[in-house]
Design an enzyme around this catalytic site. Structure first.
Site, mmCIF file in Angstrom:
data_model
loop_
_atom_site.group_PDB
_atom_site.id
_atom_site.type_symbol
_atom_site.label_atom_id
_atom_site.label_comp_id
_atom_site.label_asym_id
_atom_site.label_seq_id
_atom_site.Cartn_x
_atom_site.Cartn_y
_atom_site.Cartn_z
ATOM 1 C CG MET A 1 38.124 -3.932 -61.667
ATOM 2 S SD MET A 1 38.815 -2.292 -61.433
ATOM 3 C CE MET A 1 39.103 -2.287 -59.668
ATOM 4 N N GLY A 2 39.280 -8.687 -61.346
ATOM 5 C CA GLY A 2 40.186 -9.796 -61.071
ATOM 6 C C GLY A 2 40.609 -9.901 -59.618
ATOM 7 N N GLY B 1 33.642 -13.212 -52.816
ATOM 8 C CA GLY B 1 32.632 -12.248 -53.263
ATOM 9 C C GLY B 1 32.401 -12.352 -54.763
ATOM 10 C CG HIS B 2 35.525 -11.209 -57.469
ATOM 11 N ND1 HIS B 2 36.690 -11.089 -56.742
ATOM 12 C CD2 HIS B 2 35.279 -9.975 -57.958
ATOM 13 C CE1 HIS B 2 37.137 -9.851 -56.808
ATOM 14 N NE2 HIS B 2 36.295 -9.135 -57.533
ATOM 15 N N GLY C 1 27.850 -6.646 -56.695
ATOM 16 C CA GLY C 1 27.857 -6.800 -55.254
ATOM 17 C C GLY C 1 27.393 -5.540 -54.535
ATOM 18 C CE LYS D 1 34.374 -4.160 -50.163
ATOM 19 N NZ LYS D 1 34.965 -3.724 -51.387
HETATM 20 P P1 AMP Z 1 35.802 -5.680 -58.349
HETATM 21 O O1 AMP Z 1 36.612 -6.766 -58.967
HETATM 22 O O2 AMP Z 1 36.309 -5.261 -57.009
HETATM 23 O O3 AMP Z 1 35.559 -4.544 -59.298
HETATM 24 O O4 AMP Z 1 34.376 -6.314 -58.048
HETATM 25 C C1 AMP Z 1 33.630 -6.976 -59.048
HETATM 26 C C2 AMP Z 1 32.252 -7.233 -58.528
HETATM 27 O O5 AMP Z 1 32.332 -8.024 -57.335
HETATM 28 C C3 AMP Z 1 31.498 -5.953 -58.151
HETATM 29 O O6 AMP Z 1 30.138 -6.091 -58.502
HETATM 30 C C4 AMP Z 1 31.661 -5.916 -56.647
HETATM 31 O O7 AMP Z 1 30.637 -5.215 -55.996
HETATM 32 C C5 AMP Z 1 31.598 -7.390 -56.322
HETATM 33 N N1 AMP Z 1 32.210 -7.635 -55.022
HETATM 34 C C6 AMP Z 1 33.432 -7.241 -54.584
HETATM 35 N N2 AMP Z 1 33.628 -7.613 -53.311
HETATM 36 C C7 AMP Z 1 32.500 -8.248 -52.914
HETATM 37 C C8 AMP Z 1 32.068 -8.881 -51.701
HETATM 38 N N3 AMP Z 1 32.845 -8.925 -50.620
HETATM 39 N N4 AMP Z 1 30.830 -9.421 -51.676
HETATM 40 C C9 AMP Z 1 30.030 -9.377 -52.746
HETATM 41 N N5 AMP Z 1 30.373 -8.818 -53.926
HETATM 42 C C10 AMP Z 1 31.595 -8.262 -54.008
#
Ligand code: AMP
Length: 280
Positions: A30-31, A36-37, A147, A149
């Site tokens: 989601m940007g 992590g991303h 992730g 997370k």
């Molecule tokens: P999001 O943009 O928050 O939807 O996350 C996109 C991807 O990044 C998802 O697979 C999350 O689980 C992963 N993600 C977000 N935060 C972390 C983190 N701190 N460590 C590892 N992966 C992460």
């Protein structure tokens, strides 16, 4: 790196990569990228010849009153960061591209979508499962990276691809943390400096639970209590839930005999933060 907004452009680029014999890796996001991303993208880069990242703030996974309208965004920064780790294709569609006006099909992973985050966010995992199914069908990657997370989300996605026979390997990656332990999250941008300091209580609580388990505790209530005590030490932190669940099924456990996940959600100022730790 090429940036596209239309589904047919994604299909065409992926088809070309396939014809060239490349393995296709995919990272849905989601940007508002953080490390992590970027770790997910780096792993995809290492393992695949063609790396696709989607950037889409998916409206169907937000509940009314949540932060959809003010979700952090930094398109220029995200493009630079993704290009910097060697992403080949960034797919950044508008909402109508993903959900045309006559859209009416939703995917629901029943059991795993109950409890934990879904109590506070009804319909959240239906939105997640639907958009992930759509994106996997569109990109048709060999591997997709998620992730740990977002542990419940990861389990939902693993179940989804198994139940619907989707020919993709789901690759989970460990949570990337700030030096003080706070799990990286786009929503950390909402935190004031004082809230940012207080937010470390989530991971401190999880480490306290891990220490209790290492000392031999098998009562899930004892581990949950350790997390709650850490949260209670920070007045800026308002706990949402602390749960100890079977790490494979996410079912509640009464006595710890198999690996468990200790999952926590808490409000810190405007942000609702989540974190978890798996105890083998
Ligand atoms: P999001 O943009 O928050 O939807 O996350 C996109 C991807 O990044 C998802 O697979 C999350 O689980 C992963 N993600 C977000 N935060 C972390 C983190 N701190 N460590 C590892 N992966 C992460």
């Amino acid at each position: 790196m090429e940036v596209v907004t239309r589904r047919e452009e994604v299909r065409a680029r992926v088809a070309a990569a396939r014809r060239a014999g490349q393995r296709v890796g995919f990272v849905p996001t989601m940007g508002a990228f953080h490390e992590g991303h970027l770790e997910l993208m780096r792993r995809a880069r290492q393992e695949c010849g063609f790396v696709v990242v989607s950037l889409f703030v998916n409206p169907t996974q937000f509940s009314p009153g949540e932060d959809l309208a003010r979700y952090p965004h930094d398109f220029a920064g995200d493009c630079a960061a993704a290009a910097g780790v060697g992403v080949d294709l960034l797919f950044a569609p508008a909402a109508e591209e993903v959900y045309p006006p006559d859209f009416q099909t939703y995917v629901e992973v029943e059991g795993l979508s109950r409890g934990l985050c879904s109590d506070r966010r009804p319909g959240h995992f239906r939105g997640v499962a639907t958009v992930v199914a759509k994106l996997l069908n569109l990109v048709q990657p060999d591997r997709a990276y998620f992730g740990e997370k977002d542990f419940q989300q990861l389990r939902v996605v693993q179940q989804l691809v198994r139940d619907l026979d989707m020919p993709v390997e789901i690759v989970p990656l460990p949570t990337v943390r700030e030096p003080d332990g706070l799990a990286m999250s786009s929503r950390n941008r909402y935190l004031s400096p004082a809230e940012r300091r207080a937010a470390t209580a989530l991971y401190r609580g999880l480490l306290a639970a891990r220490a209790r388990r290492a000392q031999g505790a098998r009562d899930p209530a004892e581990l949950a209590q350790a997390v709650l005590a850490a949260l209670a030490s920070e007045p800026l932190v308002r706990p949402d839930y602390v749960e100890v669940r079977d790490a494979a099924t996410l079912a509640p456990v009464e006595w710890i005999e198999k690996p468990v996940v200790v999952a926590v959600a808490a409000y810190v100022g405007q942000a609702r933060l989540i974190d978890n730790i798996v105890l083998e």
